[in-house]
Design a protein around this motif. Structure first.
Motif, short mmCIF file in Angstrom:
data_model
loop_
_atom_site.label_atom_id
_atom_site.label_comp_id
_atom_site.label_asym_id
_atom_site.label_seq_id
_atom_site.Cartn_x
_atom_site.Cartn_y
_atom_site.Cartn_z
N PRO A 32 0.79 -1.25 0.00
CA PRO A 32 0.00 0.00 0.00
C PRO A 32 0.81 1.29 0.00
N THR A 45 -8.26 6.09 0.50
CA THR A 45 -7.46 5.51 1.59
C THR A 45 -7.83 4.03 1.72
N ARG A 46 -7.03 3.29 2.51
CA ARG A 46 -7.16 1.83 2.50
C ARG A 46 -8.48 1.32 3.07
N ASP A 47 -9.22 2.14 3.84
CA ASP A 47 -10.47 1.68 4.44
C ASP A 47 -11.69 1.88 3.53
N VAL A 48 -11.51 2.55 2.39
CA VAL A 48 -12.64 2.83 1.50
C VAL A 48 -13.08 1.54 0.80
N MET B 1 -11.68 6.71 7.06
CA MET B 1 -10.56 7.44 7.64
C MET B 1 -10.84 8.95 7.53
N LYS B 9 -13.62 13.52 5.13
CA LYS B 9 -13.08 12.27 4.58
C LYS B 9 -11.62 12.47 4.15
N ALA B 10 -10.74 11.54 4.54
CA ALA B 10 -9.32 11.69 4.22
C ALA B 10 -9.04 11.28 2.78
N ALA B 11 -8.03 11.95 2.17
CA ALA B 11 -7.58 11.58 0.83
C ALA B 11 -6.30 10.76 0.92
N ILE B 12 -5.55 10.94 2.00
CA ILE B 12 -4.26 10.23 2.11
C ILE B 12 -3.93 9.97 3.58
N GLU B 13 -3.38 8.79 3.78
CA GLU B 13 -2.91 8.42 5.12
C GLU B 13 -1.38 8.48 5.11
N LEU B 205 5.14 8.67 -1.90
CA LEU B 205 3.67 8.57 -1.89
C LEU B 205 3.07 9.98 -1.77
#
Lengths: 77, 320
Positions: A32, A45-48, B1, B9-13, B205
């Motif tokens: 990821p 993001t990974r939870d979507v 997230m 709502k998040a676009a990037i972690e 990233l």
């Protein structure tokens, strides 16, 4: 869903069913931290949860490097 | 997230910071990190002229975009390397980027100005194309910066690049390279321009996400010569460590810069003087770039001579 992969060459994969981005990447054996997952210009993001009718691009972010052995270890400028 | 700043709502972690951002707050975070690098390392000020080395890729165009956005005085420098369709597309991306922002883009074409391109290197010499490519770019960045009065050359190297380079240099104990691995290399009296890496605090990233969120059209495909590169293997190794211990790459790089680099500085002092052919700084007689041009010209002349001899022999044989 249609998944567009860009590495090593551009190819498309069809997958059935809905799943989280995290699970999708695991299935595709993609780390990821090395890709952006994009749906219609939106970063996911990974939870979507992505759906059956989605078109998803898995875009690599690792860049650079020199193809042949050399003394200098870094990425090209 | 959810975004740490606003709860949207998040676009990037960003796992190494144990946080996530929505698109606008991520762009703010990106700008903050670049400003922090520039100010923290005293890279350049608002009145200085910055030459941004651009390749059409995400890092260099993201760097140019953020510097323009922050109000710095920049010009882009694109080197036409002649790597087939890859070079044609990357140049077009740089030109489109500059035109859309009314920014100044300088283009140096290797074939037009020096009579060879990187695509010819494997057939003309025993050198690897990447070695000639890196050498040509380093030479031209410095030459253009000095000749056109830029205060500093900025490149798009990011945290992943710097950590991978560090790993390679440590694995081979390259003391000289370790001494010079820094987000800031000062200008030298011998004629080396000041060099900076304002993205060194941001992972790739993040640079890719910034490029996408800012609508930057960059070249996603990698240089065809980079397949199987050693530095990519180092990046993969570091990503494996990062997966279970987020923050490893930053800790590795920052720890080296804070605590270890000073131990290598001054260990391998080299004396620089002007190249007798071009005037650029070098440690040898002629500089490496002039030697490369000489080698290419010699091989081309030998090739032309062989062709001429074959033509004469063919004509003689036809007469008989």
């Amino acid at each position: 869903m249609k998944v567009i992969l860009r590495h090593p060459k551009r190819r498309e994969v069809e997958l059935a069913g809905r799943r989280r981005v995290e699970e999708l990447l695991k299935e595709l054996n993609v780390h990821p931290d090395t890709v952006l997952v994009i749906r219609g210009g939106e970063l996911l993001t990974r939870d979507v949860v992505v759906r059956e009718d989605d078109v998803i691009e898995v875009r690599p972010v690792i860049s650079g490097g020199a193809g042949a052995p050399r003394r200098r270890a870094g990425r090209c400028e | 997230m959810r975004c740490r700043k606003c709860g949207e709502k998040a676009a990037i972690e960003i796992r190494r910071h144990n946080t996530a951002f929505c698109a606008p707050h991520f762009v703010d975070h990106f700008r903050d990190q670049v400003e922090r690098a520039i100010r923290g390392q005293r890279m350049f000020g608002p009145d200085q002229r910055v030459l941004v080395a651009v390749s059409g890729g995400k890092d260099s165009l993201a760097l140019w975009d953020v510097l323009l956005d922050l109000g710095y005085r920049t010009s882009g420098l694109y080197i036409g390397l002649g790597i087939g369709a890859y070079s044609a597309e990357s140049q077009q991306k740089c030109e489109t980027f500059a035109a859309a922002r009314g920014a100044d883009l300088l283009v140096v074409d290797l074939a037009g100005e020096y009579g060879f391109d990187i695509g010819e290197i494997p057939t003309l010499t025993r050198r690897a194309p990447c070695s000639a490519c890196g050498l040509s770019k380093r030479y031209l960045f410095n030459k253009v910066a000095r000749e056109r009065g830029f205060d500093v050359v900025a490149t798009g190297h990011n945290l992943d690049d710097e950590a991978a380079t560090l790993l390679g240099n440590v694995l081979h104990w390259q003391a000289g390279y370790l001494a010079r691995q820094s987000p800031l290399l000062e200008e030298s009296a011998a004629g080396l321009a000041r060099k900076v890496k304002p993205l060194y605090r941001l992972g790739e990233l993040e640079t890719a996400a910034y490029a996408v969120l800012r609508g930057i059209d960059y070249i996603v495909e990698e240089c065809p010569n980079s397949v199987g590169a050693t530095s990519l293997r180092y990046k993969e190794a570091l990503n494996l460590l990062e997966a279970t211990s987020p923050g490893t790459k930053m800790m590795f790089l920052q720890g080296f810069l804070d605590r270890a680099r000073a131990l290598f500085v001054g260990q391998e002092q080299v004396a620089l003087h002007d190249c007798p052919q071009c005037g650029q700084p070098t440690t040898g007689d002629a500089c490496a770039f002039c030697r490369l041009i000489g080698e290419v010209q010699r091989r081309k002349a030998e090739r032309a001579e062989r062709r001429a001899r074959r033509a004469v022999a063919a004509a003689a044989s036809a007469q008989r």
